[in-house]
Design a protein around this motif. Structure first.
Motif, PDB file in Angstrom:
ATOM      1  N   GLY A  30       0.554  -1.359   0.198  1.00 33.36           N
ATOM      2  CA  GLY A  30      -0.104   0.158  -0.156  1.00 33.36           C
ATOM      3  C   GLY A  30       0.583   1.132  -0.054  1.00 33.36           C
ATOM      4  O   GLY A  30       1.907   0.921  -0.144  1.00 33.36           O
ATOM      5  N   LEU A  31       0.468   2.162   0.261  1.00 39.50           N
ATOM      6  CA  LEU A  31       0.912   3.694  -0.684  1.00 39.50           C
ATOM      7  C   LEU A  31       1.821   3.684   1.318  1.00 39.50           C
ATOM      8  O   LEU A  31       0.722   3.881   2.595  1.00 39.50           O
ATOM      9  CB  LEU A  31      -0.205   4.891  -0.339  1.00 39.50           C
ATOM     10  N   ARG A  32       2.802   4.050   1.147  1.00 40.45           N
ATOM     11  CA  ARG A  32       3.369   4.567   2.900  1.00 40.45           C
ATOM     12  C   ARG A  32       3.163   6.327   3.130  1.00 40.45           C
ATOM     13  O   ARG A  32       2.960   7.212   2.580  1.00 40.45           O
ATOM     14  CB  ARG A  32       5.029   4.098   2.446  1.00 40.45           C
ATOM     15  N   ILE A  33       2.547   5.471   4.681  1.00 33.53           N
ATOM     16  CA  ILE A  33       2.732   6.983   5.739  1.00 33.53           C
ATOM     17  C   ILE A  33       3.432   6.719   7.016  1.00 33.53           C
ATOM     18  O   ILE A  33       2.986   5.858   7.290  1.00 33.53           O
ATOM     19  CB  ILE A  33       0.961   6.412   5.413  1.00 33.53           C
ATOM     20  N   ASP A  39       6.336  25.460   0.543  1.00 37.36           N
ATOM     21  CA  ASP A  39       5.998  25.794  -0.247  1.00 37.36           C
ATOM     22  C   ASP A  39       4.980  25.261  -2.069  1.00 37.36           C
ATOM     23  O   ASP A  39       4.342  25.782  -2.730  1.00 37.36           O
ATOM     24  CB  ASP A  39       6.609  26.730  -1.249  1.00 37.36           C
ATOM     25  N   CYS A  40       5.604  23.986  -1.223  1.00 37.45           N
ATOM     26  CA  CYS A  40       4.803  22.261  -2.805  1.00 37.45           C
ATOM     27  C   CYS A  40       3.640  22.221  -1.958  1.00 37.45           C
ATOM     28  O   CYS A  40       3.101  21.738  -0.522  1.00 37.45           O
ATOM     29  CB  CYS A  40       5.760  21.670  -2.932  1.00 37.45           C
ATOM     30  N   VAL A  41       2.606  22.336  -3.582  1.00 37.82           N
ATOM     31  CA  VAL A  41       1.487  21.740  -2.549  1.00 37.82           C
ATOM     32  C   VAL A  41       0.893  20.718  -3.257  1.00 37.82           C
ATOM     33  O   VAL A  41       1.512  19.969  -4.784  1.00 37.82           O
ATOM     34  CB  VAL A  41       0.509  22.521  -3.647  1.00 37.82           C
ATOM     35  N   LEU A  42       0.955  19.451  -2.239  1.00 40.83           N
ATOM     36  CA  LEU A  42       0.337  17.964  -2.602  1.00 40.83           C
ATOM     37  C   LEU A  42      -0.738  17.927  -3.834  1.00 40.83           C
ATOM     38  O   LEU A  42      -1.621  17.895  -3.795  1.00 40.83           O
ATOM     39  CB  LEU A  42       0.553  17.287  -1.424  1.00 40.83           C
ATOM     40  N   ARG A  43      -0.217  17.287  -5.147  1.00 31.67           N
ATOM     41  CA  ARG A  43      -1.403  17.402  -6.223  1.00 31.67           C
ATOM     42  C   ARG A  43      -1.775  16.041  -6.650  1.00 31.67           C
ATOM     43  O   ARG A  43      -3.243  15.581  -6.952  1.00 31.67           O
ATOM     44  CB  ARG A  43      -0.644  17.953  -7.238  1.00 31.67           C
ATOM     45  N   GLU A  44      -1.131  14.993  -6.534  1.00 30.24           N
ATOM     46  CA  GLU A  44      -1.108  13.601  -6.571  1.00 30.24           C
ATOM     47  C   GLU A  44      -0.133  12.494  -5.447  1.00 30.24           C
ATOM     48  O   GLU A  44       1.280  12.874  -4.895  1.00 30.24           O
ATOM     49  CB  GLU A  44      -0.213  13.178  -7.880  1.00 30.24           C
ATOM     50  N   LEU A  45      -0.780  11.316  -5.507  1.00 26.32           N
ATOM     51  CA  LEU A  45       0.152  10.881  -4.290  1.00 26.32           C
ATOM     52  C   LEU A  45       0.920   9.419  -5.690  1.00 26.32           C
ATOM     53  O   LEU A  45       0.389   9.086  -6.677  1.00 26.32           O
ATOM     54  CB  LEU A  45      -1.075   9.813  -3.848  1.00 26.32           C
ATOM     55  N   SER A  46       1.932   9.281  -4.927  1.00 26.53           N
ATOM     56  CA  SER A  46       3.222   7.896  -5.365  1.00 26.53           C
ATOM     57  C   SER A  46       3.301   7.224  -4.626  1.00 26.53           C
ATOM     58  O   SER A  46       3.769   7.391  -3.418  1.00 26.53           O
ATOM     59  CB  SER A  46       3.976   8.535  -6.069  1.00 26.53           C
ATOM     60  N   VAL A  92       7.106   8.111   0.465  1.00 28.30           N
ATOM     61  CA  VAL A  92       6.627   8.447   1.002  1.00 28.30           C
ATOM     62  C   VAL A  92       6.586   9.292   2.450  1.00 28.30           C
ATOM     63  O   VAL A  92       7.235   9.947   2.554  1.00 28.30           O
ATOM     64  CB  VAL A  92       7.694   7.388   2.150  1.00 28.30           C
ATOM     65  N   TYR A  93       5.302   9.477   2.782  1.00 23.94           N
ATOM     66  CA  TYR A  93       4.157  10.674   3.086  1.00 23.94           C
ATOM     67  C   TYR A  93       4.535  10.478   4.645  1.00 23.94           C
ATOM     68  O   TYR A  93       4.189   9.508   5.418  1.00 23.94           O
ATOM     69  CB  TYR A  93       3.279  10.605   2.763  1.00 23.94           C
ATOM     70  N   ILE A  96      -7.656  11.800   4.819  1.00 21.46           N
ATOM     71  CA  ILE A  96      -7.586  12.378   3.586  1.00 21.46           C
ATOM     72  C   ILE A  96      -6.988  12.350   2.266  1.00 21.46           C
ATOM     73  O   ILE A  96      -7.571  11.676   1.044  1.00 21.46           O
ATOM     74  CB  ILE A  96      -7.429  14.055   3.573  1.00 21.46           C
ATOM     75  N   LEU A  97      -5.722  11.632   3.466  1.00 19.42           N
ATOM     76  CA  LEU A  97      -4.905  10.853   2.484  1.00 19.42           C
ATOM     77  C   LEU A  97      -5.244   9.523   2.065  1.00 19.42           C
ATOM     78  O   LEU A  97      -5.520   9.050   0.567  1.00 19.42           O
ATOM     79  CB  LEU A  97      -4.093  10.604   2.611  1.00 19.42           C
ATOM     80  N   GLY A  98      -5.910   8.810   2.479  1.00 18.11           N
ATOM     81  CA  GLY A  98      -6.496   7.320   2.685  1.00 18.11           C
ATOM     82  C   GLY A  98      -7.969   8.154   1.699  1.00 18.11           C
ATOM     83  O   GLY A  98      -7.499   6.547   0.604  1.00 18.11           O
ATOM     84  N   LYS A  99      -8.151   8.732   1.651  1.00 22.36           N
ATOM     85  CA  LYS A  99      -9.786   8.909   0.662  1.00 22.36           C
ATOM     86  C   LYS A  99      -9.115   9.325  -0.983  1.00 22.36           C
ATOM     87  O   LYS A  99      -9.557   8.693  -2.165  1.00 22.36           O
ATOM     88  CB  LYS A  99     -10.738   9.783   0.582  1.00 22.36           C
ATOM     89  N   VAL A 100      -7.566   9.948  -1.149  1.00 30.05           N
ATOM     90  CA  VAL A 100      -7.531  10.065  -2.528  1.00 30.05           C
ATOM     91  C   VAL A 100      -6.756   8.624  -3.251  1.00 30.05           C
ATOM     92  O   VAL A 100      -6.804   8.773  -4.521  1.00 30.05           O
ATOM     93  CB  VAL A 100      -7.018  11.302  -2.670  1.00 30.05           C
TER      94      VAL A 100
END
Length: 276
Positions: A64-67, A154-161, A165-166, A217-221
């Motif tokens: 899964g996506l790493r949090i 200053d960087c907006v998170l637009r996509e998850l990859s 690792v977030y 929010i991360l899980g929903k996206v």
């Protein structure tokens, strides 16, 4: 006192079972058979749900996506705030279990954190399908894949990859240490990003989110929702949220970015902290 409560519970359970048995004895054989079949079907459904959950958690655990929940800021919190962090982590894990595509959860710096000690006293902690690390996340992941979520970025998170690792700062500090994570990231040379909150909402009340709201929010996206839907459905309405105009946004990065002030949503104690 606890012993007395346990005895009362046992006595109430016994009385309930006796009452159910009396009702059961009044049924005809045909009614008893139908009741047993219904009970069997319910048990099968529960078994199937548990097997499905186990499969989903296993898939998230492996790929899964790493949090990451960073517990290295233990020193800025009181014992009560440590308890609040533990509550928020429990909410996050419970939400993860509800997702079709579960996330891969890591909790780091447990070696020096009181969070681990508190959790060791809580039932079920050892059964969580997560990665527990005694060390700091910088010793576990490479710098190139780390993205620390902090409102000052200053960087907006637009996509998850999945290649990234977030990191979510797991602490509560009532805004007494504003910018502490961003400063630490600069010292370590780490990439940072903020959630696109101000692009979609304005917070009239407290301009912060809890740890579990950021995770939600991360899980929903990750499960296919748009940032707009994920943000607006995760932030409590009591905060005075309204949908922002995508073409006419407030550019004040401090407003609406997740910081780390206390928040009482989801029945948290005085919790706070989000993309610290």
């Amino acid at each position: 006192m606890r012993q007395k409560e346990k005895e009362e519970k046992r006595e109430n359970k016994k009385k309930k079972q006796e009452q159910q048995q009396k009702i059961y004895n009044t049924l005809s054989e045909e009614e008893k058979l139908k009741l047993r079949e219904l009970s069997f079907q319910k048990k099968l459904a529960i078994i199937k749900e548990n097997e499905d959950l186990k499969k989903r958690l296993e898939e998230g655990y492996n790929s899964g996506l790493r949090i990451v929940f960073d517990c290295s800021f233990d020193y800025v919190m009181s014992q009560k705030q440590v308890g609040s962090v533990c509550n928020q982590l429990q909410y996050s894990y419970a939400f993860n279990k509800s997702l079709q595509n579960t996330l891969q959860i890591h909790i780091t710096s447990l070696g020096d954190a009181r969070v681990g000690k508190v959790f060791n006293e809580r039932q079920g902690w050892d059964q969580w399908k997560i990665y527990r690390h005694q060390n700091h996340f910088i010793d576990i992941f490479t710098k190139s894949e780390i993205v620390y979520l902090t409102p000052e970025s200053d960087c907006v998170l637009r996509e998850l990859s999945k290649d990234e690792v977030y990191i979510i700062g797991a602490f509560v500090d009532r805004n007494q240490h504003k910018g502490i994570t961003h400063q630490k990231c600069q010292e370590l040379g780490l990439r940072t990003a903020r959630l696109p909150l101000e692009e979609h909402i304005k917070l009239e009340a407290s301009k912060v989110l809890t740890i579990n709201h950021v995770f939600e929010i991360l899980g929903k996206v990750y499960n296919g929702q748009s940032w707009k839907d994920a943000v607006t459905s995760s932030v409590p309405m009591r905060k005075g949220v309204y949908q922002g105009d995508d073409n006419n946004n407030n550019n004040n990065n401090d407003d609406n970015s997740n910081t780390h002030e206390d928040d009482n949503s989801n029945d948290n104690e005085d919790t706070n902290s989000n993309e610290k």
